[in-house]
Design a protein around this motif. Sequence first.
Motif, PDB file in Angstrom:
ATOM      1  N   SER A   1      35.206  -5.108 -36.600  1.00 52.74           N
ATOM      2  CA  SER A   1      34.992  -4.845 -35.189  1.00 52.74           C
ATOM      3  C   SER A   1      34.263  -3.530 -34.960  1.00 52.74           C
ATOM      4  CB  SER A   1      36.316  -4.857 -34.439  1.00 52.74           C
ATOM      5  OG  SER A   1      37.113  -3.801 -34.888  1.00 52.74           O
ATOM      6  N   ASN A   2      34.340  -2.626 -35.911  1.00 58.12           N
ATOM      7  CA  ASN A   2      33.608  -1.368 -35.758  1.00 58.12           C
ATOM      8  C   ASN A   2      32.145  -1.498 -36.149  1.00 58.12           C
ATOM      9  OD1 ASN A   2      35.696   0.136 -34.780  1.00 58.12           O
ATOM     10  ND2 ASN A   2      36.403   0.777 -36.801  1.00 58.12           N
ATOM     11  N   LEU A   3      31.857  -2.431 -37.007  1.00 57.14           N
ATOM     12  CA  LEU A   3      30.507  -2.481 -37.581  1.00 57.14           C
ATOM     13  C   LEU A   3      29.600  -3.522 -36.940  1.00 57.14           C
ATOM     14  CD1 LEU A   3      31.184  -1.974 -41.396  1.00 57.14           C
ATOM     15  CD2 LEU A   3      30.551  -0.286 -39.676  1.00 57.14           C
ATOM     16  N   THR A   4      30.175  -4.481 -36.284  1.00 58.25           N
ATOM     17  CA  THR A   4      29.313  -5.532 -35.724  1.00 58.25           C
ATOM     18  C   THR A   4      29.215  -5.396 -34.208  1.00 58.25           C
ATOM     19  OG1 THR A   4      31.169  -7.045 -35.472  1.00 58.25           O
ATOM     20  CG2 THR A   4      29.917  -7.193 -37.523  1.00 58.25           C
ATOM     21  N   TYR A   5      28.096  -5.882 -33.703  1.00 60.95           N
ATOM     22  CA  TYR A   5      27.914  -5.910 -32.241  1.00 60.95           C
ATOM     23  C   TYR A   5      28.365  -7.257 -31.724  1.00 60.95           C
ATOM     24  CZ  TYR A   5      25.410  -7.133 -27.941  1.00 60.95           C
ATOM     25  OH  TYR A   5      25.085  -7.593 -26.676  1.00 60.95           O
ATOM     26  N   GLU A   6      29.259  -7.212 -30.794  1.00 59.73           N
ATOM     27  CA  GLU A   6      29.684  -8.457 -30.165  1.00 59.73           C
ATOM     28  C   GLU A   6      29.895  -8.181 -28.686  1.00 59.73           C
ATOM     29  OE1 GLU A   6      32.990 -11.614 -31.418  1.00 59.73           O
ATOM     30  OE2 GLU A   6      32.305 -10.315 -33.039  1.00 59.73           O
ATOM     31  N   ARG A   7      29.180  -8.897 -27.842  1.00 54.67           N
ATOM     32  CA  ARG A   7      29.400  -8.680 -26.407  1.00 54.67           C
ATOM     33  C   ARG A   7      30.753  -9.257 -26.041  1.00 54.67           C
ATOM     34  NH1 ARG A   7      24.299 -12.243 -24.754  1.00 54.67           N
ATOM     35  NH2 ARG A   7      24.505 -13.744 -26.428  1.00 54.67           N
ATOM     36  N   LYS A   8      31.336  -8.687 -25.008  1.00 56.22           N
ATOM     37  CA  LYS A   8      32.680  -9.125 -24.621  1.00 56.22           C
ATOM     38  C   LYS A   8      32.628  -9.944 -23.343  1.00 56.22           C
ATOM     39  CE  LYS A   8      34.967  -4.947 -26.373  1.00 56.22           C
ATOM     40  NZ  LYS A   8      34.246  -3.716 -26.008  1.00 56.22           N
ATOM     41  N   ASN A   9      33.456 -10.989 -23.312  1.00 58.99           N
ATOM     42  CA  ASN A   9      33.611 -11.763 -22.085  1.00 58.99           C
ATOM     43  C   ASN A   9      34.518 -10.976 -21.134  1.00 58.99           C
ATOM     44  OD1 ASN A   9      34.694 -13.650 -20.080  1.00 58.99           O
ATOM     45  ND2 ASN A   9      33.706 -15.245 -21.321  1.00 58.99           N
ATOM     46  N   PHE A  10      33.994 -10.680 -19.968  1.00 60.91           N
ATOM     47  CA  PHE A  10      34.722  -9.876 -18.980  1.00 60.91           C
ATOM     48  C   PHE A  10      36.114 -10.442 -18.711  1.00 60.91           C
ATOM     49  CE2 PHE A  10      36.043  -8.970 -14.641  1.00 60.91           C
ATOM     50  CZ  PHE A  10      35.758  -7.627 -14.473  1.00 60.91           C
TER      51      PHE A  10
ATOM     52  N   VAL B   1      20.892  -5.694 -20.263  1.00 60.85           N
ATOM     53  CA  VAL B   1      19.958  -4.615 -20.614  1.00 60.85           C
ATOM     54  C   VAL B   1      18.772  -5.254 -21.336  1.00 60.85           C
ATOM     55  CG1 VAL B   1      19.660  -2.551 -22.041  1.00 60.85           C
ATOM     56  CG2 VAL B   1      21.850  -2.959 -20.861  1.00 60.85           C
ATOM     57  N   SER B   2      17.554  -5.022 -20.836  1.00 56.07           N
ATOM     58  CA  SER B   2      16.360  -5.615 -21.458  1.00 56.07           C
ATOM     59  C   SER B   2      15.366  -4.518 -21.804  1.00 56.07           C
ATOM     60  CB  SER B   2      15.692  -6.610 -20.504  1.00 56.07           C
ATOM     61  OG  SER B   2      16.596  -7.628 -20.128  1.00 56.07           O
TER      62      SER B   2
ATOM     63  N   VAL C   1      31.932  -0.026 -18.994  1.00 59.93           N
ATOM     64  CA  VAL C   1      31.136  -1.069 -18.344  1.00 59.93           C
ATOM     65  C   VAL C   1      30.867  -2.209 -19.329  1.00 59.93           C
ATOM     66  CG1 VAL C   1      28.883  -1.582 -17.302  1.00 59.93           C
ATOM     67  CG2 VAL C   1      30.011   0.604 -16.819  1.00 59.93           C
ATOM     68  N   PHE C   2      31.062  -3.421 -18.899  1.00 51.82           N
ATOM     69  CA  PHE C   2      30.694  -4.581 -19.725  1.00 51.82           C
ATOM     70  C   PHE C   2      29.181  -4.738 -19.650  1.00 51.82           C
ATOM     71  CE2 PHE C   2      35.101  -5.163 -19.005  1.00 51.82           C
ATOM     72  CZ  PHE C   2      35.578  -5.918 -20.054  1.00 51.82           C
ATOM     73  N   TRP C   3      28.539  -4.769 -20.817  1.00 44.05           N
ATOM     74  CA  TRP C   3      27.074  -4.869 -20.857  1.00 44.05           C
ATOM     75  C   TRP C   3      26.662  -5.765 -22.014  1.00 44.05           C
ATOM     76  CZ3 TRP C   3      24.581  -3.403 -25.303  1.00 44.05           C
ATOM     77  CH2 TRP C   3      25.348  -2.634 -26.212  1.00 44.05           C
ATOM     78  N   GLN C   4      25.439  -6.223 -21.960  1.00 42.29           N
ATOM     79  CA  GLN C   4      24.889  -7.055 -23.033  1.00 42.29           C
ATOM     80  C   GLN C   4      23.383  -6.857 -23.063  1.00 42.29           C
ATOM     81  OE1 GLN C   4      25.225 -11.313 -22.006  1.00 42.29           O
ATOM     82  NE2 GLN C   4      25.544 -10.717 -19.865  1.00 42.29           N
ATOM     83  N   SER C   5      22.801  -7.151 -24.213  1.00 40.55           N
ATOM     84  CA  SER C   5      21.355  -7.009 -24.363  1.00 40.55           C
ATOM     85  C   SER C   5      20.730  -8.393 -24.412  1.00 40.55           C
ATOM     86  CB  SER C   5      21.064  -6.247 -25.663  1.00 40.55           C
ATOM     87  OG  SER C   5      19.691  -6.313 -25.981  1.00 40.55           O
ATOM     88  N   GLY C   6      19.607  -8.569 -23.737  1.00 44.91           N
ATOM     89  CA  GLY C   6      18.956  -9.877 -23.777  1.00 44.91           C
ATOM     90  C   GLY C   6      17.551  -9.823 -23.230  1.00 44.91           C
ATOM     91  N   GLU C   7      16.753 -10.799 -23.616  1.00 43.81           N
ATOM     92  CA  GLU C   7      15.394 -10.864 -23.083  1.00 43.81           C
ATOM     93  C   GLU C   7      15.181 -12.152 -22.294  1.00 43.81           C
ATOM     94  OE1 GLU C   7      12.211 -11.761 -26.194  1.00 43.81           O
ATOM     95  OE2 GLU C   7      13.757 -10.861 -27.451  1.00 43.81           O
TER      96      GLU C   7
END
Length: 471
Positions: free
Chosen positions: A9-18, A374-375, A406-412
């Motif tokens: 959990s410290n090393l991987t990126y995982e977006r969280k479901n609010f 976030v794009s 803040v719940f955030w995610q990256s996407g294009e």
Amino acid sequence: MKKKDSVKSNLTYERKNFWKAADAAERKAAMDFAVDYRDFLDRCKTVRETIAYSVEKLNKAKFVALPAKGKQKRVYSIFRGKTLAMAIIGSEPISAGVNMVAAHIDTPRVDLKQNPLYEDGNSAMACMRTHYYGGIKKYQWVSTPLALHGTIIKSDGSLLNVSLGEKKNEPVFIIPDLLPHLARKEQYTKNLADAIDASKMNLIFSGMMEPEAEEKDAIKAYAIKLLNERWGITEADFLSAELELVPAYESRDAGFDASMVVGYGQDDRICAYTGMQAILDNADKKIKRTMVVYFSDKEEVGSQGATGAHSIFIQDFISSLLAQNGEDNGSANLRKTFMNSQILSADVTVAIDPNYPGVHERQNAILFNHGIGVSKFTGSGGKSGCNDANAEFIAKVIRIFNQAGVFWQSGELGKVDEGGGGTIAYILANLGAEVLDCGVGLMGMHSLYELCSKADLYSTFKGYKSFLIAD
Ligand code: MN
Ligand code: MN
């Protein structure tokens, strides 16, 4: 086993479901936040209505119009009734840079033509010719109740704001679609994009005439008579008027769990609303950097003109802010201010639609309920026409979001080469500012009924709020 999990959990990126990760208070806050938002959507279906709503709110929060007397810290400015910037001046010099959230408040719609009214001999009806604004799918605008909003300047120079079709007792308007029985050649043989011809998007306006009328075009003549009775206008007044057709529906909660909002104009009023709520929520805090929220017009048609983001207005506003704070507002200091500024280009992005997952690459796409999107870039093809945000700035914004929970995610915006789109990010970046695209992922963007998640609406508000106040 436990240790291994924590390493992962410290090393991987995982977006969280609010809805999975937020506590009960946050879940409630997200649902509550949508109530006023829906009221805002219902009251603001045009650019001018959004400005009027915002000014009312700003005045209530003790903001004053520039130029302001004394040492006013809460200020705003409106230009040509269609673009607005608001600010709270911080303790640091403004030339050290501002924190800005920049959204647009124009939305795709169907405008009346300048000389719209005619009597159609074939159908014996009075109709109005239209010209659409922005990227619409034309088939969505037929066979749906439309309300008429706009501004008319009468021959004596007086201004009349009109709105017809929003209240239950008011008539609405329809551009009728062709019945399926007879659509075989006219529509079914054509591509979706061509099936509705723009020249066939004429509105049925009225059908009555005077009893015993004998003149030519008696139905049109009666329509003009009614227009004159109701609004005191003549046919020539249409030539200068701005009259816009928008969906006549109110926004609604959506889904069995009511976790979503469906409504018109969420691109990009959802970011305008959350931006303004964010600055208002920060108003009583001690702030270092000056906070600015900017509403631009004409984004849907290229941001040109006096009220689009390409306009001199935002530079003039920052220059006025410098003067208001007793700082040098000459050209060099203004340039320096922009080059020291950090800006979130607050515009919507797209969330994966269960019916069309194929237009995305899921690992780099936005999902409902996973927070503000976030794009790094928008554009199309090989990132053509985009603002490519700097690594340093993206990392900084993500740090700010993380610190504020803040719940955030990256996407294009879709798969590479699938299509594309742009925002005002590059326009502000041209002034030398750090700019990052940051907003809500919608489903059904540019349709009459765009869908958002209340979790993302609320997360975006929290994201803008934490960014505006950051050092
Ligand atoms: Mn937009
Ligand atoms: Mn748009």
